[in-house]
Design a protein around this motif. Structure first.
Motif, mmCIF file in Angstrom:
data_model
loop_
_atom_site.group_PDB
_atom_site.id
_atom_site.type_symbol
_atom_site.label_atom_id
_atom_site.label_comp_id
_atom_site.label_asym_id
_atom_site.label_seq_id
_atom_site.Cartn_x
_atom_site.Cartn_y
_atom_site.Cartn_z
ATOM 1 N N THR A 8 -34.763 -15.438 43.542
ATOM 2 C CA THR A 8 -35.164 -14.401 42.478
ATOM 3 C C THR A 8 -36.752 -13.951 42.561
ATOM 4 O O THR A 8 -37.051 -12.940 42.009
ATOM 5 C CB THR A 8 -34.943 -15.032 41.115
ATOM 6 N N GLY A 9 -37.637 -14.640 43.318
ATOM 7 C CA GLY A 9 -38.977 -14.256 43.311
ATOM 8 C C GLY A 9 -39.806 -15.131 42.465
ATOM 9 O O GLY A 9 -39.119 -15.658 41.302
ATOM 10 N N THR A 10 -41.009 -15.290 42.626
ATOM 11 C CA THR A 10 -41.817 -16.361 41.812
ATOM 12 C C THR A 10 -41.897 -15.788 40.224
ATOM 13 O O THR A 10 -41.911 -16.762 39.298
ATOM 14 C CB THR A 10 -43.164 -16.639 42.574
ATOM 15 N N ALA A 11 -42.148 -14.768 39.958
ATOM 16 C CA ALA A 11 -42.138 -14.309 38.639
ATOM 17 C C ALA A 11 -40.933 -14.470 37.653
ATOM 18 O O ALA A 11 -41.207 -14.938 36.756
ATOM 19 C CB ALA A 11 -42.685 -12.776 38.644
ATOM 20 N N ARG A 12 -39.728 -13.960 38.436
ATOM 21 C CA ARG A 12 -38.564 -14.347 37.671
ATOM 22 C C ARG A 12 -38.304 -15.466 37.541
ATOM 23 O O ARG A 12 -37.603 -16.108 36.392
ATOM 24 C CB ARG A 12 -37.682 -13.706 38.129
ATOM 25 N N TRP A 13 -38.396 -16.482 38.359
ATOM 26 C CA TRP A 13 -38.347 -17.742 38.468
ATOM 27 C C TRP A 13 -39.096 -18.510 37.250
ATOM 28 O O TRP A 13 -38.550 -19.346 36.437
ATOM 29 C CB TRP A 13 -38.645 -18.647 39.849
ATOM 30 N N LEU A 14 -40.469 -18.141 37.417
ATOM 31 C CA LEU A 14 -41.261 -18.815 36.377
ATOM 32 C C LEU A 14 -41.004 -18.376 34.895
ATOM 33 O O LEU A 14 -41.115 -18.981 34.024
ATOM 34 C CB LEU A 14 -42.670 -18.220 36.635
ATOM 35 N N LEU A 15 -40.790 -17.140 34.865
ATOM 36 C CA LEU A 15 -40.142 -16.609 33.535
ATOM 37 C C LEU A 15 -39.106 -17.404 32.810
ATOM 38 O O LEU A 15 -38.892 -17.936 31.772
ATOM 39 C CB LEU A 15 -39.795 -15.304 33.469
ATOM 40 N N THR A 16 -38.008 -17.456 33.780
ATOM 41 C CA THR A 16 -36.770 -18.218 33.380
ATOM 42 C C THR A 16 -37.064 -19.863 33.101
ATOM 43 O O THR A 16 -36.670 -20.231 32.197
ATOM 44 C CB THR A 16 -35.783 -18.412 34.662
ATOM 45 N N VAL A 17 -37.612 -20.446 34.243
ATOM 46 C CA VAL A 17 -37.844 -22.066 33.777
ATOM 47 C C VAL A 17 -39.079 -22.328 32.707
ATOM 48 O O VAL A 17 -38.632 -22.960 31.974
ATOM 49 C CB VAL A 17 -38.344 -22.757 35.236
ATOM 50 N N GLY A 18 -39.931 -21.536 32.811
ATOM 51 C CA GLY A 18 -40.986 -21.492 31.724
ATOM 52 C C GLY A 18 -40.452 -21.422 30.458
ATOM 53 O O GLY A 18 -40.603 -22.060 29.302
ATOM 54 N N GLY A 19 -39.858 -20.428 30.385
ATOM 55 C CA GLY A 19 -39.188 -19.854 28.832
ATOM 56 C C GLY A 19 -38.179 -20.907 28.382
ATOM 57 O O GLY A 19 -38.068 -21.279 27.199
ATOM 58 N N ALA A 20 -37.252 -21.562 29.288
ATOM 59 C CA ALA A 20 -36.273 -22.675 28.994
ATOM 60 C C ALA A 20 -37.192 -23.827 28.470
ATOM 61 O O ALA A 20 -36.844 -24.528 27.675
ATOM 62 C CB ALA A 20 -35.530 -22.759 30.173
ATOM 63 N N HIS A 21 -38.115 -24.201 29.355
ATOM 64 C CA HIS A 21 -39.036 -25.480 28.866
ATOM 65 C C HIS A 21 -39.456 -25.268 27.461
ATOM 66 O O HIS A 21 -39.402 -26.232 26.793
ATOM 67 C CB HIS A 21 -40.255 -25.401 29.959
ATOM 68 N N ILE A 22 -40.203 -23.972 27.137
ATOM 69 C CA ILE A 22 -40.576 -23.912 25.934
ATOM 70 C C ILE A 22 -39.462 -24.040 24.787
ATOM 71 O O ILE A 22 -39.745 -24.649 23.676
ATOM 72 C CB ILE A 22 -41.435 -22.734 25.735
ATOM 73 N N ALA A 23 -38.442 -23.108 24.931
ATOM 74 C CA ALA A 23 -37.587 -23.160 24.235
ATOM 75 C C ALA A 23 -36.696 -24.336 23.743
ATOM 76 O O ALA A 23 -36.317 -24.497 22.747
ATOM 77 C CB ALA A 23 -36.354 -21.845 24.463
ATOM 78 N N ALA A 24 -36.224 -25.209 24.993
ATOM 79 C CA ALA A 24 -35.751 -26.387 24.620
ATOM 80 C C ALA A 24 -36.457 -27.194 23.965
ATOM 81 O O ALA A 24 -36.218 -28.019 23.258
ATOM 82 C CB ALA A 24 -35.210 -26.661 26.230
ATOM 83 N N THR A 25 -37.853 -27.499 24.250
ATOM 84 C CA THR A 25 -38.703 -28.147 23.614
ATOM 85 C C THR A 25 -38.777 -27.977 22.115
ATOM 86 O O THR A 25 -38.882 -28.770 21.270
ATOM 87 C CB THR A 25 -40.193 -28.072 24.410
ATOM 88 N N LEU A 26 -39.231 -26.694 21.877
ATOM 89 C CA LEU A 26 -39.162 -26.433 20.408
ATOM 90 C C LEU A 26 -37.830 -26.745 19.854
ATOM 91 O O LEU A 26 -37.974 -27.181 18.357
ATOM 92 C CB LEU A 26 -39.592 -24.770 20.255
ATOM 93 N N ALA A 27 -36.740 -26.187 20.231
ATOM 94 C CA ALA A 27 -35.345 -26.477 19.661
ATOM 95 C C ALA A 27 -35.067 -28.000 19.318
ATOM 96 O O ALA A 27 -34.879 -28.484 18.271
ATOM 97 C CB ALA A 27 -34.524 -25.768 20.478
ATOM 98 N N SER A 28 -35.451 -28.757 20.549
ATOM 99 C CA SER A 28 -35.066 -30.219 20.229
ATOM 100 C C SER A 28 -35.851 -30.985 19.315
ATOM 101 O O SER A 28 -35.589 -31.908 18.706
ATOM 102 C CB SER A 28 -35.315 -30.968 21.858
ATOM 103 N N GLN A 29 -37.244 -30.663 19.280
ATOM 104 C CA GLN A 29 -38.166 -31.058 18.416
ATOM 105 C C GLN A 29 -37.795 -30.616 16.862
ATOM 106 O O GLN A 29 -37.943 -31.372 15.941
ATOM 107 C CB GLN A 29 -39.550 -30.873 18.571
ATOM 108 N N GLU A 30 -37.322 -29.449 16.691
ATOM 109 C CA GLU A 30 -36.892 -29.245 15.445
ATOM 110 C C GLU A 30 -35.753 -29.903 15.010
ATOM 111 O O GLU A 30 -35.522 -30.371 13.882
ATOM 112 C CB GLU A 30 -36.273 -27.679 15.707
ATOM 113 N N LEU A 31 -34.746 -30.161 15.967
ATOM 114 C CA LEU A 31 -33.475 -31.264 15.337
ATOM 115 C C LEU A 31 -34.208 -32.628 15.201
ATOM 116 O O LEU A 31 -33.525 -33.082 14.215
ATOM 117 C CB LEU A 31 -32.678 -31.213 16.816
ATOM 118 N N VAL A 32 -35.222 -32.902 15.736
ATOM 119 C CA VAL A 32 -35.806 -34.318 15.356
ATOM 120 C C VAL A 32 -36.504 -34.311 13.956
ATOM 121 O O VAL A 32 -36.130 -35.182 13.222
ATOM 122 C CB VAL A 32 -37.021 -34.698 16.421
#
Length: 228
Positions: free
Chosen positions: A89-113
């Motif tokens: 995919t290229g570095t920029a799109r890879w970083l956007l995908t995995v970085g966004g997923a890391h942030i979103a999953a972290t915030l959502a999971s801590q909201e559940l906590v």
């Protein structure tokens, strides 16, 4: 070795990330037990740290792993998942995908906590739970990689990924399991960012590009009846 240099050069983000994790793992391994516990708590993206240092905790937590002895396993996973997705995919799109997923999953999971604490289903000490690691990014990369494979391999891989992340979710899921599911879903949703989305599907009428460019065939005029 030229092939190794080419491989690393084609996925620089993956290997820079892996290098940083290797360094932080050495720090944890060399630290005393007390210092090690301080570091993993201080760099966690738990509720306490998100309230106190929201941006640093979201970013830094993705560069630490709790057990340094797991580094080699993570290195293999990085090469299989992150490196392949970044090359494709290229570095920029890879970083956007995995970085966004890391942030979103972290915030959502801590909201559940937080909701579980407020509902008295979890102790208040969970606001300081250790929440570091790279697994959310790996889950997102696993989702994206689905589109890299051709059928029928794609379907077998997809089934394996769903089973791997789905079983923990259905059998006593933790907040981390919910985070993995969210990150995986974001990886699946990143299809528009992949080269597969740019591939034009074959036309349904069986005409080729040259036929479509030439336009529709001219209408045939009915022949006039000949005089006898």
């Amino acid at each position: 070795m030229t092939w190794a240099k080419d491989w690393v050069g084609s996925s620089p983000g993956t290997h820079i990330w892996l290098l940083v994790i290797g360094i932080t793992s050495l720090v944890i391994a060399a630290a005393s037990e007390g210092l090690g516990q301080f570091l993993v708590h201080r760099t966690s993206s738990n509720i306490h740290e998100l309230n106190e240092h929201p941006l640093p905790s979201l970013l830094i937590s993705g560069f630490w792993i709790e057990r340094p002895e797991s580094f080699l396993l993570y290195a293999v996973m990085f090469e299989l998942l992150h490196a392949n997705v970044e090359r494709w995919t290229g570095t920029a799109r890879w970083l956007l995908t995995v970085g966004g997923a890391h942030i979103a999953a972290t915030l959502a999971s801590q909201e559940l906590v937080l909701l579980a604490i407020e509902g008295h289903r979890l102790p208040r000490s969970m606001t300081h739970v250790v929440d570091i690691g790279v697994s959310y990014g790996l889950a997102a990369a696993a989702g994206v990689l689905t589109y890299r494979l051709r059928p029928p391999w794609r379907y077998g891989y997809l089934a394996g990924v769903l089973v791997f992340f789905g079983i923990p979710l259905l059998t006593g899921a933790t907040f981390t399991d919910f985070g993995h599911a969210i990150a995986l879903a974001m990886g699946f949703a990143a299809w528009p960012l992949t080269p597969a989305a740019a591939e034009e599907p074959p036309p349904e009428d069986g005409t080729g590009p040259a036929d479509r460019a030439a336009g529709p065939p001219p209408e045939q005029r009915p022949e006039s009846p000949q005089e006898r």
